[in-house]
Design a protein around this motif. Structure first.
Motif, PDB file in Angstrom:
ATOM      1  N   UNK A   1       0.827  -1.222   0.000  1.00 54.48           N
ATOM      2  CA  UNK A   1       0.000   0.000   0.000  1.00 54.48           C
ATOM      3  C   UNK A   1       0.846   1.250   0.000  1.00 54.48           C
ATOM      4  N   UNK A   2       1.922   1.229   0.798  1.00 54.67           N
ATOM      5  CA  UNK A   2       2.821   2.392   0.853  1.00 54.67           C
ATOM      6  C   UNK A   2       3.454   2.620  -0.523  1.00 54.67           C
ATOM      7  N   UNK A   3       3.909   1.534  -1.156  1.00 51.48           N
ATOM      8  CA  UNK A   3       4.525   1.651  -2.484  1.00 51.48           C
ATOM      9  C   UNK A   3       3.544   2.276  -3.474  1.00 51.48           C
ATOM     10  N   UNK A   4       2.301   1.740  -3.477  1.00 51.43           N
ATOM     11  CA  UNK A   4       1.302   2.239  -4.432  1.00 51.43           C
ATOM     12  C   UNK A   4       1.018   3.718  -4.194  1.00 51.43           C
ATOM     13  N   UNK A   5       0.805   4.078  -2.922  1.00 44.83           N
ATOM     14  CA  UNK A   5       0.451   5.463  -2.616  1.00 44.83           C
ATOM     15  C   UNK A   5       1.591   6.415  -2.989  1.00 44.83           C
ATOM     16  N   UNK A   6       2.835   6.027  -2.637  1.00 40.58           N
ATOM     17  CA  UNK A   6       3.976   6.910  -2.922  1.00 40.58           C
ATOM     18  C   UNK A   6       4.185   7.086  -4.421  1.00 40.58           C
ATOM     19  N   UNK A   7       3.957   6.020  -5.191  1.00 41.00           N
ATOM     20  CA  UNK A   7       4.213   6.130  -6.626  1.00 41.00           C
ATOM     21  C   UNK A   7       3.051   6.745  -7.392  1.00 41.00           C
ATOM     22  N   UNK A   8       1.840   6.550  -6.893  1.00 41.70           N
ATOM     23  CA  UNK A   8       0.676   7.106  -7.596  1.00 41.70           C
ATOM     24  C   UNK A   8       0.455   8.569  -7.270  1.00 41.70           C
ATOM     25  N   UNK A   9       0.811   8.962  -6.052  1.00 42.45           N
ATOM     26  CA  UNK A   9       0.475  10.314  -5.606  1.00 42.45           C
ATOM     27  C   UNK A   9       1.644  11.286  -5.615  1.00 42.45           C
ATOM     28  N   UNK A  10       2.699  10.965  -6.392  1.00 39.92           N
ATOM     29  CA  UNK A  10       3.754  11.954  -6.631  1.00 39.92           C
ATOM     30  C   UNK A  10       3.992  12.005  -8.141  1.00 39.92           C
TER      31      UNK A  10
ATOM     32  N   UNK B   1      15.642   6.260 -16.513  1.00 43.33           N
ATOM     33  CA  UNK B   1      14.291   6.436 -17.054  1.00 43.33           C
ATOM     34  C   UNK B   1      13.524   5.122 -17.006  1.00 43.33           C
ATOM     35  N   UNK B   2      14.204   4.036 -17.368  1.00 46.47           N
ATOM     36  CA  UNK B   2      13.560   2.721 -17.385  1.00 46.47           C
ATOM     37  C   UNK B   2      13.085   2.339 -15.980  1.00 46.47           C
ATOM     38  N   UNK B   3      13.959   2.545 -14.985  1.00 48.38           N
ATOM     39  CA  UNK B   3      13.603   2.175 -13.608  1.00 48.38           C
ATOM     40  C   UNK B   3      12.432   3.040 -13.126  1.00 48.38           C
ATOM     41  N   UNK B   4      12.568   4.376 -13.277  1.00 43.91           N
ATOM     42  CA  UNK B   4      11.537   5.278 -12.750  1.00 43.91           C
ATOM     43  C   UNK B   4      10.193   5.017 -13.426  1.00 43.91           C
ATOM     44  N   UNK B   5      10.192   4.914 -14.757  1.00 43.11           N
ATOM     45  CA  UNK B   5       8.943   4.699 -15.493  1.00 43.11           C
ATOM     46  C   UNK B   5       8.308   3.359 -15.140  1.00 43.11           C
ATOM     47  N   UNK B   6       9.136   2.309 -15.001  1.00 42.97           N
ATOM     48  CA  UNK B   6       8.594   0.987 -14.703  1.00 42.97           C
ATOM     49  C   UNK B   6       7.942   0.966 -13.328  1.00 42.97           C
ATOM     50  N   UNK B   7       8.618   1.567 -12.332  1.00 45.64           N
ATOM     51  CA  UNK B   7       8.047   1.562 -10.983  1.00 45.64           C
ATOM     52  C   UNK B   7       6.745   2.364 -10.949  1.00 45.64           C
ATOM     53  N   UNK B   8       6.768   3.543 -11.610  1.00 41.36           N
ATOM     54  CA  UNK B   8       5.572   4.397 -11.640  1.00 41.36           C
ATOM     55  C   UNK B   8       4.412   3.656 -12.306  1.00 41.36           C
ATOM     56  N   UNK B   9       4.673   3.074 -13.486  1.00 42.05           N
ATOM     57  CA  UNK B   9       3.594   2.407 -14.222  1.00 42.05           C
ATOM     58  C   UNK B   9       3.128   1.156 -13.494  1.00 42.05           C
TER      59      UNK B   9
ATOM     60  N   UNK C   1       3.060  14.562  -2.489  1.00 41.85           N
ATOM     61  CA  UNK C   1       2.314  13.425  -1.948  1.00 41.85           C
ATOM     62  C   UNK C   1       1.235  13.918  -0.976  1.00 41.85           C
ATOM     63  N   UNK C   2       1.609  14.896  -0.126  1.00 37.51           N
ATOM     64  CA  UNK C   2       0.633  15.416   0.831  1.00 37.51           C
ATOM     65  C   UNK C   2      -0.544  16.052   0.086  1.00 37.51           C
ATOM     66  N   UNK C   3      -0.227  16.813  -0.959  1.00 40.91           N
ATOM     67  CA  UNK C   3      -1.227  17.521  -1.748  1.00 40.91           C
ATOM     68  C   UNK C   3      -2.179  16.505  -2.410  1.00 40.91           C
ATOM     69  N   UNK C   4      -1.608  15.521  -3.110  1.00 40.75           N
ATOM     70  CA  UNK C   4      -2.448  14.533  -3.816  1.00 40.75           C
ATOM     71  C   UNK C   4      -3.224  13.657  -2.841  1.00 40.75           C
ATOM     72  N   UNK C   5      -2.573  13.232  -1.756  1.00 42.84           N
ATOM     73  CA  UNK C   5      -3.266  12.384  -0.783  1.00 42.84           C
ATOM     74  C   UNK C   5      -4.429  13.149  -0.159  1.00 42.84           C
ATOM     75  N   UNK C   6      -4.224  14.452   0.056  1.00 49.15           N
ATOM     76  CA  UNK C   6      -5.309  15.282   0.569  1.00 49.15           C
ATOM     77  C   UNK C   6      -6.502  15.248  -0.387  1.00 49.15           C
ATOM     78  N   UNK C   7      -6.208  15.349  -1.682  1.00 55.58           N
ATOM     79  CA  UNK C   7      -7.281  15.300  -2.696  1.00 55.58           C
ATOM     80  C   UNK C   7      -7.983  13.941  -2.690  1.00 55.58           C
ATOM     81  N   UNK C   8      -7.192  12.853  -2.572  1.00 55.71           N
ATOM     82  CA  UNK C   8      -7.771  11.509  -2.523  1.00 55.71           C
ATOM     83  C   UNK C   8      -8.736  11.416  -1.340  1.00 55.71           C
ATOM     84  N   UNK C   9      -8.279  11.913  -0.191  1.00 55.94           N
ATOM     85  CA  UNK C   9      -9.074  11.864   1.038  1.00 55.94           C
ATOM     86  C   UNK C   9     -10.368  12.674   0.875  1.00 55.94           C
TER      87      UNK C   9
END
Lengths: 245, 230
Positions: A61-70, A118-126, B207-215
């Protein structure tokens, strides 16, 4: 025929279009590698999400949140500058120097550090996005299927591999294709760390020739061709994957 | 200097740019770009979705094709078009911030057009028939009966698109607009010692900004579920 003033009184010479074709080839190659890696990792992450152990689920969950929300851009810069800063100088020198392996007449060139980052960053993000799609697919498989397979004496791993995953993949085909098209478009961000893909080469041609409109028109057209091509290929692959249903 | 000292020495710059002495930058500028683009994209998407529902066949075709084209090209390409071509075409100096807002609003609007159209289509034909048989015009039926129900279905699409927009504000980096990501790379170039902590701090801010939006999005959806079909 000389084009009007707003077109800069000139057409692109063929070798500039060649630059952009090379860029498009790199975009396609990078996108293909990323799609493969992201799918593998995405399946693993989705499987991790269904694990019994709470610590594994929390880590996923932490991995998904960190990669999806940045932003992907920040992740690219983080891998490119951040990881380069952590590695010892000798390793960086080796990574930045060209290396070639010749195997039976084929020459494999070690890619540039930009390309690897680029390959590493894009793969983890996707992978984070692919994992969410697969998880939604897994959720869509009726719980009875799971229970029936367990009752037949399958181990949980067998149930996931042979019963849940094939049905889930059928459901996620369409959203996965959407993610793959996204990967093609997202490779354009790697120009920021100097990967000579399509956007990068269009900027290069633009600053070399000052034919802004022509350079971006060709690049846009090439992107459209790549995306439409992938869409057609995906649409053709879907019935095969869907098992005739 | 330790990493913490470097970050804290540059925190003001990361958050506000050179403001108040100079122009607004950093995260504050990202927020301005994000909010403006999200507002414009939402309005464009709403208008586009309504045109796809009620417009004449020619207009519908026009909107559908341009939205599909915008969805198929990378945001970077559209930013290039706006940034390098608008000044050439109109022979005026367009500030970088505005061109980025325009590009983000257009792409976001194209995705939301699709979402709004799908949301409207999800409302049953019975609702349209009921409205029309009560003597409402097609526009009145849409505005008073169909759209209020459809908007509820669209909440997740809108929230997801806003989050995408927030992340895409970082693309302004490519054309040198002094928003958070650009400012972070400036700090990184100046300090040269702690690239990982600098970019990790910036990632945390996003992350804080986007997570806030998700919430907020989850709460908004839960609100609709609680209120029910009122």
């Amino acid at each position: 025929m000389t084009p009007p003033a707003w077109l800069g009184y000139g057409w692109l010479e063929p070798h500039f279009i060649g630059w952009m074709l090379q860029g498009a080839a790199l975009t396609a190659w990078l996108a293909l590698l990323v799609c493969g890696l992201a799918t593998l990792l995405g399946v693993l992450l989705a499987a991790g999400y269904e694990q019994r152990w709470r610590s594994v689920r929390l880590a996923v969950r932490a991995f998904l949140s960190l990669h999806r929300n940045t932003p992907l851009m920040v992740q690219l810069l983080l891998w490119y500058f951040g990881v380069a800063g952590l590695l010892p100088e000798a390793v960086m020198l080796w990574l930045n120097a060209p290396h070639e392996v010749t195997l039976a007449g084929w020459t494999l060139a070690w890619p540039s550090f930009e390309f690897v980052a680029a390959l590493i960053a894009l793969s983890l993000y996707s992978a984070a996005f692919v994992a969410e799609e697969i998880r939604a697919g897994i959720r869509s498989v009726a719980p009875g299927q799971h229970a029936a397979a367990l009752a037949l004496g399958m181990t949980p791993r067998q149930v996931f591999r042979h019963i849940v995953l094939p049905q889930a993949l059928r459901v996620v085909c369409r959203p996965l294709l959407g993610q793959y098209l996204g990967v093609i478009k997202n490779t354009s961000l790697t120009m920021a760390i100097g990967v000579a893909e399509l956007s990068y080469s269009s900027r290069q041609v633009e600053s070399e020739t000052l034919l802004t409109f022509q350079a971006f028109a060709v690049a846009t057209l090439l992107y459209l061709l790549l995306v439409l091509g992938a869409q057609l290929a995906g649409g053709r692959a879907r019935p095969t994957l869907g098992g005739g249903r | 200097m330790t990493a913490v000292e470097v970050i804290s020495a540059n925190l003001d710059y990361l958050l506000l740019g050179s403001w108040p002495a100079g122009p607004l930058g950093g995260m504050a500028l990202s927020v301005v770009i994000g909010l403006t683009a999200a507002l414009l994209a939402s309005l464009l998407g709403l208008a586009g979705g309504i045109v796809l529902t009620l417009g004449s066949p020619l207009l519908r075709r026009l909107v559908a094709v341009s939205a599909a084209l915008l969805r198929a090209i990378p945001v970077v390409m559209l930013i290039f078009w706006c940034y390098f071509l608008l000044p050439v075409l109109f022979a005026i100096d367009v500030p970088g911030t505005l061109t980025v807002i325009a590009a983000l609003a257009l792409i976001g609007g194209a995705f939301l057009t699709q979402a709004v159209h799908a949301g409207i289509a999800a409302i049953g034909a019975g609702q349209w028939q009921a409205g029309l048989s009560l003597g409402f015009s097609r526009w009145q039926t849409l505005r008073l009966i169909v759209l209020p129900q459809a908007l509820r279905i669209m909440v997740p699409s809108f929230v997801n698109q806003w989050i995408t927009l927030v992340k895409d504000t970082s693309l302004a980096y490519i054309v040198g607009v002094a928003e958070l990501t650009f400012v972070a790379s400036q700090v990184n170039n100046r300090e040269q010692v702690y690239p990982l902590p600098v970019f990790a701090t910036v990632a945390l801010l996003y992350w804080l900004w986007c997570s806030g939006l998700v919430w907020l999005g989850a709460r908004w959806e839960a609100h609709y579920v609680r209120v029910g079909h009122k």
